[in-house]
Design a protein around this motif. Structure first.
Motif, PDB file in Angstrom:
ATOM      1  N   PHE A 163      -1.601 -12.487 -18.016  1.00  0.00           N
ATOM      2  CA  PHE A 163      -0.362 -12.642 -17.248  1.00  0.00           C
ATOM      3  C   PHE A 163      -0.452 -12.071 -15.840  1.00  0.00           C
ATOM      4  N   ARG A 164      -0.528 -10.725 -15.716  1.00  0.00           N
ATOM      5  CA  ARG A 164      -0.313 -10.138 -14.390  1.00  0.00           C
ATOM      6  C   ARG A 164      -1.360 -10.559 -13.361  1.00  0.00           C
ATOM      7  N   VAL A 165      -2.649 -10.462 -13.721  1.00  0.00           N
ATOM      8  CA  VAL A 165      -3.687 -10.801 -12.744  1.00  0.00           C
ATOM      9  C   VAL A 165      -3.623 -12.270 -12.343  1.00  0.00           C
ATOM     10  N   PRO A 166      -3.616 -13.228 -13.306  1.00  0.00           N
ATOM     11  CA  PRO A 166      -3.527 -14.633 -12.875  1.00  0.00           C
ATOM     12  C   PRO A 166      -2.217 -14.959 -12.181  1.00  0.00           C
ATOM     13  N   THR A 187       0.827  -1.206   0.000  1.00  0.00           N
ATOM     14  CA  THR A 187       0.000   0.000   0.000  1.00  0.00           C
ATOM     15  C   THR A 187       0.859   1.252   0.000  1.00  0.00           C
ATOM     16  N   ILE A 188       1.984   1.202   0.681  1.00  0.00           N
ATOM     17  CA  ILE A 188       2.870   2.364   0.758  1.00  0.00           C
ATOM     18  C   ILE A 188       3.680   2.536  -0.526  1.00  0.00           C
ATOM     19  N   ILE A 189       4.200   1.440  -1.101  1.00  0.00           N
ATOM     20  CA  ILE A 189       5.108   1.564  -2.237  1.00  0.00           C
ATOM     21  C   ILE A 189       4.379   1.877  -3.541  1.00  0.00           C
ATOM     22  N   MET A 190       3.149   1.387  -3.714  1.00  0.00           N
ATOM     23  CA  MET A 190       2.464   1.586  -4.988  1.00  0.00           C
ATOM     24  C   MET A 190       2.216   3.062  -5.312  1.00  0.00           C
ATOM     25  N   ASP A 213       1.927 -18.685  -2.132  1.00  0.00           N
ATOM     26  CA  ASP A 213       2.314 -17.975  -0.909  1.00  0.00           C
ATOM     27  C   ASP A 213       3.743 -17.437  -1.008  1.00  0.00           C
ATOM     28  N   LEU A 214       4.060 -16.811  -2.166  1.00  0.00           N
ATOM     29  CA  LEU A 214       5.400 -16.285  -2.392  1.00  0.00           C
ATOM     30  C   LEU A 214       5.623 -15.009  -1.591  1.00  0.00           C
ATOM     31  N   SER A 215       6.885 -14.657  -1.445  1.00  0.00           N
ATOM     32  CA  SER A 215       7.248 -13.392  -0.807  1.00  0.00           C
ATOM     33  C   SER A 215       6.643 -12.225  -1.575  1.00  0.00           C
ATOM     34  N   VAL A 216       6.259 -11.184  -0.868  1.00  0.00           N
ATOM     35  CA  VAL A 216       5.659 -10.019  -1.510  1.00  0.00           C
ATOM     36  C   VAL A 216       6.628  -9.371  -2.495  1.00  0.00           C
ATOM     37  N   THR A 217       7.936  -9.556  -2.322  1.00  0.00           N
ATOM     38  CA  THR A 217       8.910  -9.009  -3.266  1.00  0.00           C
ATOM     39  C   THR A 217       8.771  -9.679  -4.627  1.00  0.00           C
ATOM     40  N   TRP A 218       8.566 -10.997  -4.648  1.00  0.00           N
ATOM     41  CA  TRP A 218       8.347 -11.691  -5.903  1.00  0.00           C
ATOM     42  C   TRP A 218       7.028 -11.261  -6.533  1.00  0.00           C
ATOM     43  N   VAL A 219       6.042 -11.031  -5.722  1.00  0.00           N
ATOM     44  CA  VAL A 219       4.754 -10.553  -6.237  1.00  0.00           C
ATOM     45  C   VAL A 219       4.931  -9.183  -6.887  1.00  0.00           C
ATOM     46  N   PHE A 220       5.689  -8.320  -6.250  1.00  0.00           N
ATOM     47  CA  PHE A 220       5.931  -6.983  -6.780  1.00  0.00           C
ATOM     48  C   PHE A 220       6.697  -7.038  -8.102  1.00  0.00           C
ATOM     49  N   SER A 221       7.567  -8.026  -8.279  1.00  0.00           N
ATOM     50  CA  SER A 221       8.371  -8.141  -9.501  1.00  0.00           C
ATOM     51  C   SER A 221       7.529  -8.410 -10.740  1.00  0.00           C
ATOM     52  N   LEU A 222       6.284  -8.814 -10.566  1.00  0.00           N
ATOM     53  CA  LEU A 222       5.407  -9.058 -11.705  1.00  0.00           C
ATOM     54  C   LEU A 222       5.124  -7.776 -12.487  1.00  0.00           C
ATOM     55  N   LEU A 223       5.250  -6.614 -11.836  1.00  0.00           N
ATOM     56  CA  LEU A 223       5.095  -5.341 -12.552  1.00  0.00           C
ATOM     57  C   LEU A 223       6.157  -5.196 -13.631  1.00  0.00           C
ATOM     58  N   THR A 275      10.734  -4.854   4.081  1.00  0.00           N
ATOM     59  CA  THR A 275      10.031  -5.233   2.859  1.00  0.00           C
ATOM     60  C   THR A 275      10.101  -4.127   1.822  1.00  0.00           C
ATOM     61  N   LEU A 276       9.943  -2.893   2.249  1.00  0.00           N
ATOM     62  CA  LEU A 276      10.028  -1.763   1.323  1.00  0.00           C
ATOM     63  C   LEU A 276      11.414  -1.678   0.677  1.00  0.00           C
ATOM     64  N   ILE A 277      12.452  -1.908   1.450  1.00  0.00           N
ATOM     65  CA  ILE A 277      13.813  -1.866   0.911  1.00  0.00           C
ATOM     66  C   ILE A 277      14.050  -3.001  -0.086  1.00  0.00           C
ATOM     67  N   SER A 278      13.402  -4.140   0.115  1.00  0.00           N
ATOM     68  CA  SER A 278      13.594  -5.286  -0.779  1.00  0.00           C
ATOM     69  C   SER A 278      13.059  -5.024  -2.187  1.00  0.00           C
ATOM     70  N   PHE A 279      12.223  -4.011  -2.361  1.00  0.00           N
ATOM     71  CA  PHE A 279      11.683  -3.685  -3.679  1.00  0.00           C
ATOM     72  C   PHE A 279      12.698  -2.957  -4.572  1.00  0.00           C
ATOM     73  N   LEU A 280      13.819  -2.511  -4.022  1.00  0.00           N
ATOM     74  CA  LEU A 280      14.741  -1.630  -4.731  1.00  0.00           C
ATOM     75  C   LEU A 280      15.252  -2.185  -6.064  1.00  0.00           C
ATOM     76  N   PRO A 281      15.769  -3.429  -6.154  1.00  0.00           N
ATOM     77  CA  PRO A 281      16.292  -3.908  -7.449  1.00  0.00           C
ATOM     78  C   PRO A 281      15.257  -3.848  -8.573  1.00  0.00           C
ATOM     79  N   ILE A 282      14.024  -4.144  -8.249  1.00  0.00           N
ATOM     80  CA  ILE A 282      12.958  -4.099  -9.257  1.00  0.00           C
ATOM     81  C   ILE A 282      12.712  -2.663  -9.699  1.00  0.00           C
ATOM     82  N   LEU A 283      12.679  -1.757  -8.747  1.00  0.00           N
ATOM     83  CA  LEU A 283      12.389  -0.355  -9.054  1.00  0.00           C
ATOM     84  C   LEU A 283      13.500   0.304  -9.869  1.00  0.00           C
TER      85      LEU A 283
END
Length: 454
Positions: free
Chosen positions: A404-407, A279-282, A417-427, A359-367
């Motif tokens: 792709f993205r939704v499914p 919710t914070i990163i999006m 039940d993957l880590s939220v970082t992997w979920v975020f990488s779908l973007l 968790t927020l810091i883990s998003f950095l490589p994707i961003l």
């Protein structure tokens, strides 16, 4: 070659920049409202942030549709501005405004019937459900205001006057911040509304912004509204023709918004800490990403204007070459901004749980990678739409989202039940999927023929 109508000897990069920086400024303030609300609400704890995230996922459906139809209106007005036909401009404005109002009234009626059941199903507890209901009841006023405000913004943008909408947000954002801060926390003797105060502040700011734009339109272009005649002979025929042009664009943006909202609702099933991080990163993804998106949008406006005055194909290619160089610079800037946000998380969100911060810091490589394919895809999409190739753009977006993205999000969250970082990488994965189809279509050059003069 002059690329900006009314501004002689303007290079491609300068022409795009002159339109893009007010678009960026306006978009930063618009998305910044969400970031500020999330920041102000974050002091109330993760459950309060969850209320904001759940409510935004539901209300975002209508706001996305409004933006979608307004984007189509913007392209039509840019085409009309290029031809210099005042009847075409009036027709595009009033047809777009009519469609926006009808869509939002129907949408609010549907939302009133269905939102409660969605909230009760997805809320983590009864308090979050109750607060989300209260938030949406007030946020409906924001949606109504945006139906008008986005159309007026599209008119000014299509005419190349991107500074006027930016100025309107410059007025509205301080009002939003001040009012939300006071009403959330009950400062200066005001009642303490908690999360609901953020919605009330947004409603007040949106009303002020729409009033400002409407006043400026009447003062500067009141004579345009008094012009006799319609683009397609009658108002009803003009609305129908506008709707035919707008539907593929609306479907594109509507699909994106619905897909984002569906993913947001799937995110809501994550543990509270992980959902709070998303919710914070999006909003930050949206805020910093507006630099590249505004550059692409400005490129599309100028392409539509150039096509309206029958610019030769070689000059269109020259314009895009210069615009693309600027897009790479914009993407680099966005990556640096993302890095700054992620690395400063322990200070910006010091009141949140340490796991949320990690968790927020883990998003950095994707961003760091996301802005480059996303910005290039946006240039392609806006250029193709300006050339009338709206159906193809719709297909790219719709199929990449729903096949792709939704499914993939549903599988990653609900089954694996993957880590939220992997979920975020779908973007990022979605942008890479769209990259080939977009660029191959642009290279074919059929968009250079422009749209039929109807």
């Amino acid at each position: 070659m002059t690329y900006s109508i009314g501004a002689p000897n303007t290079s491609a990069a300068r022409a795009v920049f002159d339109l893009a920086w007010p678009l960026t400024f306006k978009a930063l303030m618009l998305h910044g409202i969400v970031v500020v609300d999330a920041y102000l609400v974050s002091s109330l704890g993760e459950p309060a942030v969850a209320v904001l995230g759940l409510s935004a996922s539901i209300a975002g459906l209508l706001l996305g549709l409004i933006v979608a139809f307004s984007n189509a209106t913007q392209i039509r007005i840019a085409q009309a501005f290029g031809t210099g036909d005042p009847v075409f401009m009036k027709s595009a404005l009033l047809a777009g405004l009519t469609i926006n109002v009808v869509v939002v009234v129907a949408g609010l009626a549907i939302l009133g019937l269905s939102a409660g059941a969605i909230i009760d199903t997805l809320a983590h507890d009864a308090w979050i459900a109750a607060e989300a209901r209260r938030y949406l009841s007030v946020f409906a006023l924001v949606v109504l205001a945006e139906a008008i405000g986005q159309c007026l913004t599209s008119f000014f943008n299509g005419c190349g006057d991107t500074r006027m909408p930016a100025l309107s947000y410059l007025m509205a954002v301080p009002i939003n911040i001040a009012a939300s801060l006071i009403l959330i926390h009950g400062l200066f003797g005001a009642p303490e509304f908690g999360v609901l105060g953020a919605a009330m502040g947004s409603a007040l700011a949106s009303t002020v912004q729409v009033g400002f734009l409407a006043r400026r339109l009447l003062r500067r272009h009141g004579d345009l509204l008094r012009r006799a005649g319609w683009r397609n002979g009658s108002f009803a025929a003009t609305v129908r023709r506008h709707l035919v042009f707008a539907l593929p664009i609306a479907a594109t943006f509507g699909s994106a918004t619905i897909a984002m909202s569906v993913c947001g609702l799937i995110y809501a099933t994550l543990p509270v800490i992980q959902f709070a991080a998303m919710t914070i990163i999006m909003p930050w993804v949206q805020v910093a990403g507006t630099v590249g998106m505004s550059w692409a949008q400005a490129t599309g406006i100028i392409v539509a204007q150039l096509l309206g005055r029958a610019t030769p194909a070689e000059d269109l290619d020259g314009f895009l070459t210069g615009a693309w160089r600027g897009a790479l610079v914009a993407a680099t800037f966005v990556s640096i901004t993302y890095a700054g946000v992620c690395l400063s998380t322990p200070w910006i969100y010091s009141e949140l749980h340490v796991d949320t911060q990690a968790t927020l810091i883990s998003f950095l490589p994707i961003l760091l990678l996301l802005p480059f394919p996303k910005g290039s895809n946006a240039i392609c999409g806006n250029t193709l739409r300006a050339g009338g190739d709206t159906v193809y753009v719709m297909h790219i977006f719709v199929w990449s989202q729903w096949l792709f993205r939704v499914p993939a999000t549903a599988v990653a969250v609900l089954w694996l039940d993957l880590s939220v970082t992997w979920v975020f990488s779908l973007l990022l994965a979605e942008e890479l999927i769209k990259f080939g189809p977009f660029h191959l279509r642009l290279r074919k050059g059929r968009w250079k023929q422009g749209v039929a003069p109807d």
